[in-house]
Design a protein around this motif. Structure first.
Motif, short mmCIF file in Angstrom:
data_model
loop_
_atom_site.label_atom_id
_atom_site.label_comp_id
_atom_site.label_asym_id
_atom_site.label_seq_id
_atom_site.Cartn_x
_atom_site.Cartn_y
_atom_site.Cartn_z
N GLY A 239 0.76 -1.31 0.23
CA GLY A 239 -0.06 -0.01 -0.09
C GLY A 239 0.83 1.18 0.13
O GLY A 239 0.32 2.25 -0.62
N SER A 240 1.93 1.25 0.66
CA SER A 240 2.74 2.27 0.70
C SER A 240 3.17 2.80 -0.59
O SER A 240 3.73 4.06 -0.88
CB SER A 240 3.80 2.23 1.37
N LYS B 77 5.48 -1.07 7.73
CA LYS B 77 6.19 -1.81 7.06
C LYS B 77 7.06 -0.91 5.98
O LYS B 77 8.25 -0.44 6.29
CB LYS B 77 5.38 -2.72 6.13
N MET B 78 6.64 -0.60 4.84
CA MET B 78 7.55 0.18 3.90
C MET B 78 7.71 1.34 4.09
O MET B 78 8.65 2.08 3.58
CB MET B 78 6.75 0.10 2.38
N MET B 79 7.09 2.03 5.10
CA MET B 79 7.26 3.43 5.58
C MET B 79 8.17 3.56 6.71
O MET B 79 8.39 4.67 7.28
CB MET B 79 6.00 4.22 5.76
N SER B 80 8.34 2.33 7.37
CA SER B 80 9.43 2.29 8.43
C SER B 80 8.93 3.04 9.52
O SER B 80 9.53 3.55 10.57
CB SER B 80 10.82 2.84 7.99
N VAL B 81 7.62 3.11 9.85
CA VAL B 81 7.02 3.60 11.09
C VAL B 81 7.29 2.65 12.11
O VAL B 81 7.05 1.30 11.92
CB VAL B 81 5.51 4.04 10.87
N GLU C 116 8.23 9.43 -0.39
CA GLU C 116 8.33 9.01 -1.77
C GLU C 116 9.74 8.70 -1.85
O GLU C 116 10.17 7.58 -2.37
CB GLU C 116 7.96 10.05 -2.51
N ALA C 117 10.67 9.46 -1.62
CA ALA C 117 12.10 9.24 -1.90
C ALA C 117 12.68 8.18 -1.13
O ALA C 117 13.51 7.18 -1.65
CB ALA C 117 12.82 10.47 -1.34
N GLN C 118 12.25 7.88 0.22
CA GLN C 118 12.57 6.54 1.00
C GLN C 118 12.10 5.36 0.33
O GLN C 118 13.12 4.38 0.20
CB GLN C 118 12.01 6.70 2.42
#
Lengths: 501, 501
Positions: free
Chosen positions: A285-286, A312-316, A384-386
């Protein structure tokens, strides 16, 4: 330290009289331990894990609970011991899970959340956090593409529970009487999801009284994407048997292959047969945050509900999972029990902010502040960049090994997410002629390499079998600390640890 | 500060090259804000809440999420603003919830947990935390009274989910085929719980496809305890209708009255009719830690499952809820899905520590360390002293108001838990003759006093109606910071704010 070690710590801390200074000194001592751990975690010279077998670890420290209080020294020793044997999830070479890395702003936000120590069920007890959840869910719905960000949603304790919420809502939408009368009032319901989907769909069906046999697994193509024609065929087959199709869970980013199901084709089928369409985007989803990659979720705006895990993909920091729902009011109707002792209707503020009754939980942990403060610090473009960088790294890995001697890819073509699935074949089995024999050997390679990785503590990556495919490595990159050099290191390490097998 | 405010913060923090010093400075700045907040929270001169209506609060700060990153200054301002408008749950005069107070060791442990940032599903990713959960659950089962602490259990995201687990297990125990075949394979099931029980029992029944109508509410006596004779009568009635009684949830510490259901009598009935006995001790379970009060749960050792939330009466930071189960292996059989990509069977360590597959969740937040470290710091006797003190305070409150002019108790007799339920009658309605008129007026008193408490920010206490009883105050004490003087203050404040009504 400020207290003699043998002094019983809790008597001297707040709320004890004159506990201010001692409390600040104590907390500062703990923070100093944490800061040192953080800096160490990012250091490539440090081990990812100081691994010990469970029975060993049980004996390496006194973990037992006692009747008598411990001393300050013992508490600090316990903190240090706990961190010593923990996994360094922030480590640039920790690739073991879909959730990796440690964001400094997210961490600060989580420390603040712990300090605020409240829960989400009413505006009364969590005014700011309730508003931030409102603001953030709306923003996420806008990103999905729902008009004006309208709809509903909730942060739940993980993707499995978010998916369970979706199934619960789908069932209630079609048969609202199920809430009062249970499953005996409704016809035999069936749900559909790809054979590559997450096990939480079946787990949810078992819990909700639907039964795992009523989850029909749809064929996926060689790259792990659900085949729409098979979905339609199985829907028709179920209807012919008199079953009622009520729920399709498409996956945006499968756990192992990172595949994105074709959402537009699936939504056409759901519309045709009037079935709730859920998108399990816990992992993928990220990618909606990335202008370069969001096409992989084209059609997500047609879904009735979407799971999206920023942890997950946003590393929260864990945990942070959202369920987004297109229809307003449905969650409330589905889950509310009108407990007047919790949700008083004669309070002095706008009660629409008392969102607790739409949850399955009563108390609910504050998961929003980490995400909100990170979003603030990075901006949408920072996320987005991450994300784009992680996908670049995985493309680099894919390009590096796809034609390299001793590697075989598990599926053809460039991966769509950061999942790169591959076998490493040690020289000794590379040219084995007996295919069955080769397979048998290969199956044992990844577990041994993984065990050695953990014993050396140099890196960690996951492996698993899938269907008739023997154990293979599933490399995933969600760790913002990882670099091209870390990818190179991983490959060198696999070869170093596996060449004799 | 170490960076010019306009500098984009995340570029300078770890994992950025040379980010060590800047990261430590940043985190230290946040910690300084938190330490100041903590000290302030315990200060009686500080407001419990700086209350604003939702629409006001939305406008008091820029809470919106932006595309562009914020500056360091903005992040620190956001942290300060979030705390400024938060509820001070540590405040000695915060009595609003069953979970109040802030324990310093618990807080330190939660900060460490955030820093370790992992999840509970396998030993591989949470070696220490998995062991500590094992050690702590065993200790809790010993305290319940199960031989050698044998059995099973899990920490779940709150009491509602713990209760749902219990219901799920009870159903599976009686009809294991329900997992695969769903509710259509089983007869009409019915569950029983007191009319004073927590709404999560019905919420669970709705979610699990059992239906709220299949939760039969048993009469409680005037003090809120379930009447065993009524339970048996309703069980027989259900059986005569052909329904299958499968689950009785007794409450140890009801939400409003703090009543303890008679567990021994209930267990006799459950045994006689072969029904799973659950004890919802989310609120009252902690009294098991007190030699003086644990008799209130006599018979708990006969239960099949027990919910016990250390985040309530033991003041562990939110969230920390345990479900304890007497039968070993049942949770695993009930919930496991054998997802080979998560729970590889060929790993190099003892897989019995990979407990993830017995959970409904996939990822699971680490809730254990707070409890474990607090237990370590206080010892069992420290928890006991803390609990006993809260009960003493509530007895003091009860004695103070039971014969005081202008007060009426909601139920007769000394409360069993710290819940003291009472009406305050302002002078103007104290002698009203028309009983209906008086009741109508009285119904509005508590909400107005509560709204004024929040506007002044001096204290917070809950109110609610119950059955045909109009709004009354439910005072609960779980806050270790509260003293006799704070109880005196509460009464003075109610009278000050309510005398004109």
């Amino acid at each position: 330290t400020f207290l003699r070690p043998q002094i019983k710590i809790t008597k001297y801390l707040l709320p004890a009289t004159d506990g201010d200074t001692k409390t600040m000194t104590f907390l500062q001592e703990v923070v100093d331990i944490l800061l040192a751990y953080i800096v160490e975690s990012f250091d490539r010279e440090t081990k990812v894990i100081d691994f010990h077998y469970p029975n060993e670890l049980l004996q390496m420290n006194n973990w037992e609970l006692q009747d008598e209080p411990a001393t300050l020294d013992d508490i600090l020793i316990s903190c240090r011991a706990t961190l010593k044997y923990a996994i360094k999830t922030a480590h640039p070479r920790y690739f073991n899970q879909l959730s990796t890395g440690l964001d400094m702003v997210g961490l600060a936000a989580d420390w603040l959340t712990s300090t605020a120590n409240t829960n989400m069920f009413t505006y009364e007890v969590a005014p700011v956090f309730v508003l931030l959840e409102y603001v953030t869910l709306k923003k996420m719905r806008e990103i999905i593409g729902w008009p004006d960000g309208r709809g509903d949603g909730i942060f739940s304790p993980g993707g499995a529970i978010s998916n369970m919420y979706a199934m619960l809502l789908a069932r209630f939408k079609m048969f609202p009487e199920v809430k009062e009368k249970g499953m005996s009032s409704v016809p035999r319901l069936v749900a559909f999801t790809s054979e590559h989907s997450h096990f939480s769909i079946k787990k949810g069906a078992a819990a909700l009284g639907i039964g795992t046999e009523s989850v029909i697994c749809i064929k996926a193509d060689q790259s792990g994407k659900l085949i729409p024609a098979d979905l339609e065929r199985r829907i028709l087959e179920a209807k012919q048997k008199g079953f009622v199709p009520f729920f399709v869970s498409a996956t945006a980013g499968t756990t192992v292959y990172g595949a994105f199901d074709p959402l537009i084709a699936i939504s056409d089928i759901c519309k045709k047969y009037n079935i709730w369409m859920h998108v399990d985007g816990a992992w993928g989803g990220s990618l909606l945050m990335s202008r370069r990659h969001r096409w992989k979720l084209d059609g997500v705006e047609r879904a009735n509900s979407v799971t999206w895990n920023p942890h997950k993909m946003m590393s929260v920091p864990l945990q942070c999972s959202a369920l987004l729902v297109r229809e307003e009011g449905l969650m409330q109707n589905c889950n509310q029990m009108h407990a007047c002792y919790l949700f008083q209707q004669d309070k002095h503020y706008d009660l629409s902010y008392d969102t607790g009754d739409k949850a399955l939980q009563c108390g609910r942990h504050v998961d929003i502040f980490k995400l909100w403060l990170m979003w603030r610090a990075k901006g949408t473009i920072g996320f987005e960049a991450q994300i784009d960088k992680c996908l670049e790294l995985s493309e680099y890995l894919y390009n590096k090994i796809k034609d390299r001697e001793g590697y075989e890819m598990v599926f053809d073509g460039k991966p769509q997410h950061t999942n790169v699935c591959f076998w490493y074949l040690p020289p000794g089995i590379r040219y084995m002629e007996d295919k069955e024999e080769r397979k048998k050997h290969l199956h044992k390679v990844a577990p041994v390499i993984k065990a050695r990785m953990m014993e050396y503590g140099t890196t960690m990556v996951s492996y698993q079998p899938q269907g008739d495919k023997v154990n293979f490595f599933r490399m995933v990159i969600s760790n913002p600390a990882a670099t091209f050099e870390d990818i190179d290191f991983l490959i060198e390490e696999i070869e170093r640890l596996g060449q004799d097998l």
